[in-house]
Design a protein around this motif. Structure first.
Motif: not given
Length: 493
Positions: A257-262
Motif C-alpha cells: 500500500n505505497i501511496k505517493l503525493s506531493g
C-alpha cells in the motif's frame, strides 16, 4: 421408588458427563502476534487428568475447524500424561481477529461387530474354504456348486444334518461362540467352523466432549526498508511549463500500500505494492503562482511516500520558476474579457456565484452603470441604444488591450527576427572561418606530404651513390690484388 431410581440415573449420567468434559486440560485462549508472510510455529500443551468414564487413554487428540492453521495430532494420550499439539500459521494480509476452533478426541467404548455373511463352496472336492472363522450373528452359507446332493452333517451330532441339493444353499446363524466341525456324507470330506464373540472395542467420538478453543490473531505486515530518489532533483521552469521526472523506489522486502503525493506532482502510477526496485514517472507543474513577485524564485517541493510496512519518505525537489510579468498579462486578460461578450453574456458572467460582480471588468462596468440599470438593459433591449456609452467605453478599453497585446507580440516578433538575423550572421562567420581553417589545414598537410616525399628521394639517392662508390673501390682493389699475385714468366732463347 421408580422416580427416585430415574433421578439417580440422571444424576449419575450428569456426573459422568461432567467428569468427562473436564478430562482435558489446556490453554483455551491463545494469543498470536506475528507478521505477514512469516511462518509462525507454536505449541499447545494438552494434559489428560481424568479417566472417567471408560478408559485410561484417549486417542486422536487434534484441533479442527480453523483454516490457515496446520495442527499435528496426538495419536494417544495416557492418563496423567502431557503432550504438545504443534501448529504452524501463516497469513499474507494483516489481521486482527479472534477465531474459534474445537479440540476433539476419541475414546474407547464396547460394541458389537456388524454381522457379515460367510460363504463356503461345497462340491466333489469337498468344502472351500474348509477352515472358516465367523462371529456371533454372522450368517454362514454353504452353497452346492457341484453335481448331486451334498450334506452338512455335525461331526459331534450326526442327527444334526442338512441336505443341500445341486445349485442350492443352506444358511445357518450362530448366536453363541462355538466350534462347529462337520462333513459331507457323500464325499466324506470335512470342514471346520469357529464362531467367535462379536464384542469389540471401538474408538468413539462425541461432540458433547469437544472443547472450545480461541485464537486471538494479530498479524501485521513484516517490516521492510524502503528508499527513494527523484531524478532529477532540481528544475528550472517557466510558469506554464510541464516537465517530467522519475521517482526511483527500492525495497529489501515486500512493501504494501505505497501511496505517493506531493504539491505540483502528478504520478503515472500510485497505490502499489513493491518488492525490489521500481521507476515511476511523474509530471511536475507549478501551481498557485499569481503575481510577478512569486516568479524568479526557487521553491522546495516534497514528494511524500507512505506505506503500511516500509516507513514513510520525504523526498525534496528544488524548482526554480523563471521570471514572468504576470501583472501586465493579467490586465490584458481582464480587458479582453468583454471583447467576445454580448450584454447578456456579460451579465451572466458577472452574475455567476463564483464571480459575484467582483471581477475587475464587472467592477469597472458598475462604476459607470448601476446594477439595477444593467438588469433593466437585459429585460428591455431598447435601452441599449440610448445608454450604450458605457458599453462603448468598455469596448474601447478592450480594444486598447488588444492593440497593446498585439504591439507586444509584434515587438517580440521583431526582436526574434533581429535575433534570427544575428544568429545567421554568426553562422555565416563561423562557416567562413571554418572554410578558411580547413584550407590552411589542407595546405599544411600537402606540404608535409611533399616534404616527406622529398626526404625519401634524397635518402635513396644518397644510399645509391654510396653503394656505387663502394663497388668501384672494391673493383680497383680486386684488380690490384690480382695483378700483384700473378706469377711472372721468363723466357730464355
Amino acid at each position: 421408588m421408580k422416580n427416585i431410581v430415574t433421578i439417580l440415573i440422571l444424576i449419575t449420567l450428569f456426573l459422568v458427563h461432567s467428569s468427562m468434559t473436564t478430562a482435558i486440560t489446556f490453554n483455551n485462549n491463545i494469543s498470536i502476534n506475528t507478521q505477514t508472510n512469516k511462518i509462525l510455529q507454536g505449541q499447545i500443551p494438552v494434559y489428560y487428568d481424568n479417566a472417567t468414564p471408560h478408559t485410561f487413554a484417549i486417542y486422536n487428540v487434534t484441533i479442527t475447524g480453523l483454516s490457515g492453521f496446520n495442527f499435528t495430532e496426538i495419536p494417544i494420550l495416557l492418563l496423567n500424561e502431557s503432550k504438545n499439539i504443534n501448529y504452524t500459521y501463516k497469513t499474507d494480509t494483516p489481521i486482527h481477529q479472534t477465531y474459534s476452533a474445537k479440540l476433539q478426541y476419541n475414546y474407547l467404548t464396547q460394541g458389537t461387530r456388524t454381522p457379515l455373511q460367510k460363504v463356503i463352496q461345497v462340491n466333489t472336492s469337498g468344502y472351500n474354504p474348509s477352515n472358516t472363522t465367523a462371529y456371533i450373528n454372522d450368517s454362514v452359507v454353504w452353497f452346492n456348486n457341484g453335481e448331486g446332493n451334498r450334506t452338512v452333517t455335525n461331526l459331534n451330532d450326526l442327527t444334526d444334518k442338512h441336505i443341500i441339493q445341486n445349485l442350492t444353499n443352506y444358511t445357518r446363524l450362530f448366536s453363541s461362540t462355538a466350534q462347529f466341525d462337520y462333513f459331507d456324507e457323500t464325499t466324506q470330506k470335512g470342514g471346520f467352523l469357529t464362531i467367535l464373540s462379536n464384542e469389540v472395542t471401538l474408538l468413539t467420538h462425541s461432540a458433547d466432549y469437544d472443547k472450545n478453543i480461541l485464537f486471538n490473531v494479530d498479524a501485521i505486515y513484516k517490516n521492510a526498508d524502503m528508499s527513494g530518489q527523484a531524478i532529477p532533483d532540481s528544475y528550472s521552469m517557466k510558469l506554464s511549463e510541464v516537465k517530467q521526472g522519475i521517482l526511483r523506489l527500492e525495497t529489501n522486502d515486500s512493501v504494501f500500500n505505497i501511496k505517493l503525493s506531493g504539491e505540483w506532482f502528478r504520478f503515472q502510477e500510485n497505490n502499489l505494492n513493491l518488492n525490489g526496485d521500481k521507476l515511476i514517472a511523474f509530471n511536475i507543474t507549478p501551481a498557485g503562482i499569481t503575481t510577478t513577485a512569486q516568479t524568479n524564485q526557487t521553491y522546495l517541493r516534497n514528494i511524500v511516500v507512505v506505506s503500511d510496512n516500509g516507513g514513510n519518505l520525504t523526498i525534496p525537489v528544488s524548482v526554480f520558476i523563471q521570471y514572468a510579468n504576470l501583472t501586465e498579462i493579467t490586465e490584458t486578460l481582464q480587458n479582453l474579457v468583454l471583447l467576445p461578450m454580448t450584454i447578456e453574456q456579460q451579465y451572466a458572467f458577472c452574475n455567476d456565484a463564483q464571480i459575484n460582480w467582483t471581477h475587475p471588468t464587472c467592477v469597472r462596468y458598475l462604476q459607470n452603470v448601476s446594477k439595477v440599470e444593467y438588469v433593466a438593459r437585459i429585460l428591455y433591449p431598447e435601452i441599449n441604444e440610448t445608454s450604450a456609452f458605457d458599453s462603448l467605453q468598455s469596448g474601447k478599453k478592450a480594444e486598447e488591450g488588444v492593440i497593446r497585446l498585439t504591439n507586444q507580440i509584434d515587438s517580440q516578433k521583431q526582436e526574434l527576427s533581429s535575433l534570427r538575423e544575428q544568429l545567421q550572421l554568426m553562422f555565416n562567420s563561423l562557416e567562413t572561418f571554418s572554410n578558411t581553417q580547413t584550407t590552411k589545414i589542407n595546405d599544411i598537410g600537402n606540404d608535409v606530404i611533399r616534404r616527406k616525399n622529398n626526404s625519401t628521394l634524397f635518402l635513396w639517392s644518397t644510399l645509391l651513390i654510396f653503394f656505387t662508390i663502394i663497388c668501384v673501390v672494391g673493383v680497383v682493389f680486386y684488380k690490384k690484388w690480382k695483378f700483384n699475385n700473378t706469377p711472372s714468366m721468363q723466357f730464355k732463347v
